[in-house]
Scaffold this motif. Structure first.
Motif, PDB file in Angstrom:
ATOM      1  N   UNK A 199      51.376  40.545 -64.948  1.00  0.00           N
ATOM      2  CA  UNK A 199      50.277  40.044 -64.153  1.00  0.00           C
ATOM      3  C   UNK A 199      49.292  38.876 -64.524  1.00  0.00           C
ATOM      4  N   UNK A 200      49.498  38.268 -65.581  1.00  0.00           N
ATOM      5  CA  UNK A 200      48.686  37.090 -65.940  1.00  0.00           C
ATOM      6  C   UNK A 200      47.886  37.672 -67.116  1.00  0.00           C
ATOM      7  N   UNK A 201      47.354  36.540 -67.821  1.00  0.00           N
ATOM      8  CA  UNK A 201      46.321  36.668 -69.046  1.00  0.00           C
ATOM      9  C   UNK A 201      44.947  37.210 -68.530  1.00  0.00           C
ATOM     10  N   UNK A 202      44.708  37.074 -67.264  1.00  0.00           N
ATOM     11  CA  UNK A 202      43.441  37.606 -67.045  1.00  0.00           C
ATOM     12  C   UNK A 202      43.581  39.097 -66.240  1.00  0.00           C
ATOM     13  N   UNK A 203      44.488  39.605 -66.638  1.00  0.00           N
ATOM     14  CA  UNK A 203      44.597  40.979 -66.073  1.00  0.00           C
ATOM     15  C   UNK A 203      43.496  41.885 -66.365  1.00  0.00           C
ATOM     16  N   UNK A 252      40.304  41.307 -67.165  1.00  0.00           N
ATOM     17  CA  UNK A 252      38.971  41.211 -66.605  1.00  0.00           C
ATOM     18  C   UNK A 252      39.096  41.604 -65.028  1.00  0.00           C
ATOM     19  N   UNK A 253      40.164  41.308 -64.385  1.00  0.00           N
ATOM     20  CA  UNK A 253      40.475  41.697 -62.892  1.00  0.00           C
ATOM     21  C   UNK A 253      40.392  43.234 -62.845  1.00  0.00           C
ATOM     22  N   UNK A 254      41.142  43.849 -63.697  1.00  0.00           N
ATOM     23  CA  UNK A 254      41.275  45.414 -63.613  1.00  0.00           C
ATOM     24  C   UNK A 254      39.697  46.060 -63.836  1.00  0.00           C
ATOM     25  N   UNK A 255      39.147  45.389 -64.791  1.00  0.00           N
ATOM     26  CA  UNK A 255      37.720  46.001 -65.153  1.00  0.00           C
ATOM     27  C   UNK A 255      36.850  45.944 -64.052  1.00  0.00           C
ATOM     28  N   UNK A 256      36.772  44.912 -63.489  1.00  0.00           N
ATOM     29  CA  UNK A 256      36.050  44.464 -62.073  1.00  0.00           C
ATOM     30  C   UNK A 256      36.319  45.247 -60.987  1.00  0.00           C
ATOM     31  N   UNK A 257      37.633  45.751 -60.823  1.00  0.00           N
ATOM     32  CA  UNK A 257      37.994  46.494 -59.750  1.00  0.00           C
ATOM     33  C   UNK A 257      37.822  48.109 -60.063  1.00  0.00           C
ATOM     34  N   UNK A 258      37.871  48.364 -61.241  1.00  0.00           N
ATOM     35  CA  UNK A 258      38.021  49.879 -61.590  1.00  0.00           C
ATOM     36  C   UNK A 258      37.050  50.283 -62.410  1.00  0.00           C
ATOM     37  N   UNK A 259      36.621  49.575 -63.628  1.00  0.00           N
ATOM     38  CA  UNK A 259      35.401  49.845 -64.316  1.00  0.00           C
ATOM     39  C   UNK A 259      36.078  49.919 -65.679  1.00  0.00           C
ATOM     40  N   UNK A 260      35.359  49.833 -66.653  1.00  0.00           N
ATOM     41  CA  UNK A 260      36.060  49.746 -68.224  1.00  0.00           C
ATOM     42  C   UNK A 260      36.734  50.852 -68.519  1.00  0.00           C
ATOM     43  N   UNK A 261      36.365  51.952 -68.152  1.00  0.00           N
ATOM     44  CA  UNK A 261      36.781  53.293 -68.580  1.00  0.00           C
ATOM     45  C   UNK A 261      38.165  53.927 -68.010  1.00  0.00           C
ATOM     46  N   UNK A 291      48.599  47.168 -77.952  1.00  0.00           N
ATOM     47  CA  UNK A 291      49.201  45.891 -78.346  1.00  0.00           C
ATOM     48  C   UNK A 291      50.428  45.923 -77.129  1.00  0.00           C
ATOM     49  N   UNK A 292      50.972  47.285 -76.913  1.00  0.00           N
ATOM     50  CA  UNK A 292      52.088  47.298 -75.966  1.00  0.00           C
ATOM     51  C   UNK A 292      51.611  46.841 -74.636  1.00  0.00           C
ATOM     52  N   UNK A 293      50.225  47.634 -74.485  1.00  0.00           N
ATOM     53  CA  UNK A 293      49.884  47.439 -73.025  1.00  0.00           C
ATOM     54  C   UNK A 293      49.420  46.048 -72.706  1.00  0.00           C
ATOM     55  N   UNK A 294      48.730  45.309 -73.772  1.00  0.00           N
ATOM     56  CA  UNK A 294      48.408  43.939 -73.532  1.00  0.00           C
ATOM     57  C   UNK A 294      49.484  43.212 -73.330  1.00  0.00           C
ATOM     58  N   UNK A 295      50.594  43.074 -74.091  1.00  0.00           N
ATOM     59  CA  UNK A 295      51.653  42.073 -74.145  1.00  0.00           C
ATOM     60  C   UNK A 295      52.308  42.423 -72.531  1.00  0.00           C
ATOM     61  N   UNK A 296      52.523  43.530 -72.053  1.00  0.00           N
ATOM     62  CA  UNK A 296      53.097  43.824 -71.093  1.00  0.00           C
ATOM     63  C   UNK A 296      52.534  43.284 -69.779  1.00  0.00           C
ATOM     64  N   UNK A 297      51.305  44.129 -69.997  1.00  0.00           N
ATOM     65  CA  UNK A 297      50.601  43.678 -68.255  1.00  0.00           C
ATOM     66  C   UNK A 297      50.340  42.040 -68.294  1.00  0.00           C
ATOM     67  N   UNK A 298      50.107  41.347 -69.384  1.00  0.00           N
ATOM     68  CA  UNK A 298      49.815  39.867 -69.460  1.00  0.00           C
ATOM     69  C   UNK A 298      51.046  39.213 -68.999  1.00  0.00           C
ATOM     70  N   UNK A 299      52.022  39.645 -69.351  1.00  0.00           N
ATOM     71  CA  UNK A 299      53.602  38.994 -69.164  1.00  0.00           C
ATOM     72  C   UNK A 299      53.691  39.117 -67.369  1.00  0.00           C
TER      73      UNK A 299
END
Length: 281
Positions: free
Chosen positions: A172-176, A178-187, A162-170
């Motif tokens: 980098x934006x709500x699509x962070x 999906x963007x990170x997964x596309x660039x790096x992979x889910x792992x 939850x901490x990671x989600x709220x910080x990164x969304x604030x």
């Protein structure tokens, strides 16, 4: 997308563990200092063939290696780790590229160890009190304060996702995600989330304890490039313009269509700016 990532070399300095990849060779050294939230902000960039002439050193900062970081690390401490790493590798003076929170470390590295830095590239410095344009200070507090407070509260109760989600969304934006997964992979995204405790318990306090004044900025004698995304919110653009007015001779470049996530979405454009600004490897 699956990246081929060189194995990290782990190294201890002053009781802290840092890690790095080093492409080797006799090209001009290029030190990459990542932003908050993930050690892999520059992993796609480091893999690009266009940079193969440089000796690319991707540093993983203390707190992001999987080993506990010493309590109370300051921005100057992190800068000292970067300086020690450059000396350890015989890779100075280096071109230094940093993104977001990493730019505070890169600036401090340059203040404290100017002989180790050839050029300085500051990619969208963070929206913190000591860097934002004065007219944006109140609005930034209103925009980011509640999110950071919620992230800190989630960390205190042990809810890192939850901490990671709220910080990164604030930031980098709500699509962070999906963007990170596309660039790096889910792992790698899951690993960043699982290891984000240091961001909230160590890194944010360190950044809040760091400041940049006009006299310090005026001491920078290296060539400085400030980088921004054209689609980033206006406070980022005003921050970059504000810093450009403080740092003698600083120039500004823009990633077309990019926002704060452009190291993931537009690494090729970022590499192009590096090669133009730094010159032949």
């Amino acid at each position: 997308m699956t990246l081929t990532i060189p194995e990290l070399t782990r190294w201890r300095i002053d009781g802290a563990e840092v890690a790095y990849t080093d492409s080797g060779g006799d090209g001009a050294p290029l030190l990459l200092i990542h932003a908050a939230g993930s050690a892999d902000w520059f992993t796609p960039l480091a893999a690009l063939p266009v940079l193969k002439g440089y000796r690319v050193i991707r540093m993983v900062r203390a707190g992001y290696t999987g080993a506990p970081a010493p309590d109370g690390l300051s921005i100057a401490d992190h800068a000292g780790h970067g300086a020690a790493l450059l000396r350890h590798l015989g890779a100075a003076p280096a071109h230094v590229l940093a993104h977001s929170s990493g730019t505070t470390i890169a600036m401090q590295l340059t203040f404290d160890h100017p002989d180790l830095v050839r050029t300085l590239m500051l990619s969208e410095p963070p929206l913190v009190d000591s860097l934002v344009a004065p007219e944006d200070l109140e609005a930034i507090h209103a925009m980011l304060g509640p999110a950071i407070g919620a992230a800190m509260a989630a960390t205190a109760r042990g809810d890192l996702p939850a901490a990671f989600e709220v910080f990164m969304a604030a930031v980098c934006g709500p699509s962070f995600r999906e963007v990170m997964t596309s660039a790096l992979g889910a792992d790698l995204v899951a690993a960043a989330e699982d290891s984000s405790r240091y961001l909230f318990t160590g890194e944010i306090p360190a950044i809040n304890g760091w400041s940049l004044g006009r006299p310090a900025a005026a001491r920078l004698r290296q060539r400085v490039l400030l980088i921004q995304g054209s689609a980033s919110p206006p406070p980022f653009h005003r921050l970059v313009a504000h810093l450009a007015g403080l740092i003698p001779g600083a120039t500004v470049a823009t990633i077309d269509g990019g926002n704060h996530l452009y190291p993931f979405t537009a690494p090729e454009q970022l590499a192009g700016l590096i090669t133009v600004f730094c010159g032949p490897a």
